[in-house]
Design a protein around this motif. Structure first.
Motif, PDB file in Angstrom:
ATOM      1  N   ARG A   2       0.867  -1.182   0.000  1.00 29.46           N
ATOM      2  CA  ARG A   2       0.000   0.000   0.000  1.00 29.46           C
ATOM      3  C   ARG A   2       0.901   1.229   0.000  1.00 29.46           C
ATOM      4  O   ARG A   2       1.749   1.395   0.884  1.00 29.46           O
ATOM      5  CB  ARG A   2      -0.902   0.005   1.230  1.00 29.46           C
ATOM      6  CG  ARG A   2      -1.837   1.227   1.299  1.00 29.46           C
ATOM      7  CD  ARG A   2      -2.721   1.167   2.531  1.00 29.46           C
ATOM      8  NE  ARG A   2      -3.481   2.399   2.699  1.00 29.46           N
ATOM      9  CZ  ARG A   2      -4.671   2.653   2.151  1.00 29.46           C
ATOM     10  NH1 ARG A   2      -5.227   1.719   1.403  1.00 29.46           N
ATOM     11  NH2 ARG A   2      -5.297   3.798   2.348  1.00 29.46           N
ATOM     12  N   ASN A   4       1.255   5.388  -0.010  1.00 32.23           N
ATOM     13  CA  ASN A   4       0.741   6.748   0.157  1.00 32.23           C
ATOM     14  C   ASN A   4       1.840   7.717  -0.248  1.00 32.23           C
ATOM     15  O   ASN A   4       2.977   7.317  -0.503  1.00 32.23           O
ATOM     16  CB  ASN A   4       0.308   7.000   1.602  1.00 32.23           C
ATOM     17  CG  ASN A   4      -0.967   6.267   1.968  1.00 32.23           C
ATOM     18  OD1 ASN A   4      -1.715   5.795   1.110  1.00 32.23           O
ATOM     19  ND2 ASN A   4      -1.231   6.143   3.263  1.00 32.23           N
ATOM     20  N   VAL A  26      -0.823   5.645  -6.003  1.00 34.80           N
ATOM     21  CA  VAL A  26      -0.956   5.801  -4.551  1.00 34.80           C
ATOM     22  C   VAL A  26      -2.417   5.776  -4.129  1.00 34.80           C
ATOM     23  O   VAL A  26      -3.323   6.053  -4.913  1.00 34.80           O
ATOM     24  CB  VAL A  26      -0.289   7.106  -4.071  1.00 34.80           C
ATOM     25  CG1 VAL A  26       1.188   7.107  -4.435  1.00 34.80           C
ATOM     26  CG2 VAL A  26      -0.979   8.332  -4.647  1.00 34.80           C
ATOM     27  N   ASP A  27      -2.617   5.441  -2.840  1.00 32.26           N
ATOM     28  CA  ASP A  27      -3.968   5.397  -2.278  1.00 32.26           C
ATOM     29  C   ASP A  27      -4.366   6.719  -1.637  1.00 32.26           C
ATOM     30  O   ASP A  27      -5.542   7.081  -1.631  1.00 32.26           O
ATOM     31  CB  ASP A  27      -4.052   4.282  -1.235  1.00 32.26           C
ATOM     32  CG  ASP A  27      -3.855   2.902  -1.848  1.00 32.26           C
ATOM     33  OD1 ASP A  27      -4.712   2.484  -2.638  1.00 32.26           O
ATOM     34  OD2 ASP A  27      -2.837   2.260  -1.558  1.00 32.26           O
ATOM     35  N   ARG A  28      -3.384   7.425  -1.067  1.00 31.01           N
ATOM     36  CA  ARG A  28      -3.694   8.669  -0.363  1.00 31.01           C
ATOM     37  C   ARG A  28      -2.524   9.623  -0.503  1.00 31.01           C
ATOM     38  O   ARG A  28      -1.369   9.188  -0.549  1.00 31.01           O
ATOM     39  CB  ARG A  28      -3.968   8.373   1.114  1.00 31.01           C
ATOM     40  CG  ARG A  28      -4.412   9.565   1.947  1.00 31.01           C
ATOM     41  CD  ARG A  28      -5.110   9.097   3.235  1.00 31.01           C
ATOM     42  NE  ARG A  28      -4.257   8.209   4.007  1.00 31.01           N
ATOM     43  CZ  ARG A  28      -3.433   8.611   4.973  1.00 31.01           C
ATOM     44  NH1 ARG A  28      -3.341   9.906   5.264  1.00 31.01           N
ATOM     45  NH2 ARG A  28      -2.693   7.751   5.640  1.00 31.01           N
ATOM     46  N   LYS A  62      -8.359  11.523  -3.251  1.00 29.51           N
ATOM     47  CA  LYS A  62      -7.286  10.868  -2.516  1.00 29.51           C
ATOM     48  C   LYS A  62      -6.570  11.797  -1.542  1.00 29.51           C
ATOM     49  O   LYS A  62      -5.792  11.340  -0.708  1.00 29.51           O
ATOM     50  CB  LYS A  62      -6.234  10.314  -3.492  1.00 29.51           C
ATOM     51  CG  LYS A  62      -6.721   9.213  -4.408  1.00 29.51           C
ATOM     52  CD  LYS A  62      -5.574   8.710  -5.281  1.00 29.51           C
ATOM     53  CE  LYS A  62      -6.025   7.575  -6.185  1.00 29.51           C
ATOM     54  NZ  LYS A  62      -4.891   7.006  -6.956  1.00 29.51           N
ATOM     55  N   ALA A  92       1.319  10.543   6.237  1.00 27.45           N
ATOM     56  CA  ALA A  92       1.190   9.715   5.033  1.00 27.45           C
ATOM     57  C   ALA A  92       1.458   8.249   5.338  1.00 27.45           C
ATOM     58  O   ALA A  92       0.921   7.357   4.670  1.00 27.45           O
ATOM     59  CB  ALA A  92       2.143  10.217   3.957  1.00 27.45           C
ATOM     60  N   ALA A  96       0.011   2.751   5.575  1.00 28.34           N
ATOM     61  CA  ALA A  96       0.750   2.487   4.343  1.00 28.34           C
ATOM     62  C   ALA A  96       1.980   1.635   4.636  1.00 28.34           C
ATOM     63  O   ALA A  96       2.499   1.618   5.755  1.00 28.34           O
ATOM     64  CB  ALA A  96       1.188   3.794   3.691  1.00 28.34           C
ATOM     65  N   VAL A  99       5.966   5.261   1.693  1.00 26.76           N
ATOM     66  CA  VAL A  99       5.549   6.645   1.450  1.00 26.76           C
ATOM     67  C   VAL A  99       6.404   7.222   0.332  1.00 26.76           C
ATOM     68  O   VAL A  99       7.638   7.228   0.420  1.00 26.76           O
ATOM     69  CB  VAL A  99       5.718   7.506   2.722  1.00 26.76           C
ATOM     70  CG1 VAL A  99       5.415   8.971   2.425  1.00 26.76           C
ATOM     71  CG2 VAL A  99       4.825   6.994   3.843  1.00 26.76           C
TER      72      VAL A  99
END
Length: 293
Positions: A2, A4, A26-28, A62, A92, A96, A99
């Motif tokens: 995952r 971010n 990226v997810d966020r 996001k 972040a 996750a 990063v």
């Protein structure tokens, strides 16, 4: 994994190209900015314009905005930069594995190569990814640029700090960390003039898969503003640097011809080559940033 990311909303130049180059990975994205609209030196910066342009990119919702106060004037500018990055990376990193920490003037040209390198670093147990940037020094015309190079015009890798860190990895200076770092380069032996030939290389990519760093590719007014707000505001004789930078745009071949005679001082800015950048920002993007199209 995952992924971010965080961005610092301070410099709107190239923000569309930068975030757009990795948005789908990226997810966020944590958007960190100074609530008083000032830089690490206390100089005013274009925070509101940056936020407006960043918000317009967020088609999938996001982004999470994270204001703060980072202009601690009793600290050095680079200490303030480190302080802001630590705060942004901590936010972040929540939820996750890794990063991403690309600045808004850095553009990922090959998400596949970047992600492949990151997966390799993860599997092999490293905590940070040193992925090479190419430093673009000056826009000449169209997709033609002056780029920092090695002594005989070879490609030069640059590492402002890991462009990705495992969640929870502390930065000790700006983006730099003391944690085990997986290093990617353009050759099996080091091409970064700032490092020695024995520097390890764990993975090799092509020159066209680098992150393109447009740090000095901007208009004269933007360069003057950068000289007042940058973490390096006290590091250079900026009036001399900007005069030299302008002169080299007018006479790029002269600057290129002097490269073999130039030393490694001044951060490599005297060793330049002339290159065409595949996928460079188009004429509309150049006009938006005050460059000749």
């Amino acid at each position: 994994m995952r992924l971010n990311a965080y961005v610092l909303a301070a410099d709107p130049a190239w923000v569309e190209e930068s975030i757009g180059s990795y948005y789908d990975l990226v997810d966020r994205i944590v958007v960190s900015y100074d609530g008083n609209g000032v830089s690490w030196t206390g100089a005013p910066i274009r925070v509101e314009e940056s936020l407006q342009r960043i918000r317009a990119l967020d088609v999938d919702r996001k982004m999470v905005e994270a204001p703060g106060h980072f202009a601690r004037l009793d600290h050095e500018p680079l200490e303030n930069e480190t302080h802001q990055r630590l705060a942004a990376a901590a936010l972040a990193g929540d939820g996750a594995d890794w990063v991403l920490q690309l600045d808004t003037d850095e553009v990922m040209t090959s998400p596949a190569a970047f992600l492949g390198s990151l997966c390799d670093a993860d599997v092999r147990g490293f905590d940070a990814l040193d992925y090479p940037s190419r430093l673009l020094y000056q826009h000449v015309r169209d997709d033609l640029y002056l780029e920092q190079s090695r002594r005989f015009w070879g490609v030069a890798a640059a590492y402002p700090g890991p462009l990705a860190v495992r969640s929870g990895t502390p930065m000790v200076h700006c983006r730099q960390t003391a944690s085990p770092t997986f290093r990617v380069d353009f050759r099996a032996t080091n091409t970064d003039p700032a490092q020695g030939r024995r520097s390890p290389v764990h993975r090799v990519i092509g020159e066209d898969e680098a992150v393109m760093h447009y740090s000095w590719v901007r208009s004269v007014p933007e360069m003057r503003a950068k000289s007042r707000s940058s973490g390096h505001a006290r590091a250079y004789q900026w009036e001399q640097e900007i005069a030299r930078w302008e002169r080299r745009q007018r006479c790029p071949w002269s600057a290129v011809g002097r490269t073999p005679l130039s030393g490694r001082s001044r951060g490599g800015r005297d060793r330049l080559r002339l290159v065409r950048v595949s996928g460079a920002p188009d004429a509309a993007a150049r006009r938006r940033n005050g460059l000749r199209s």
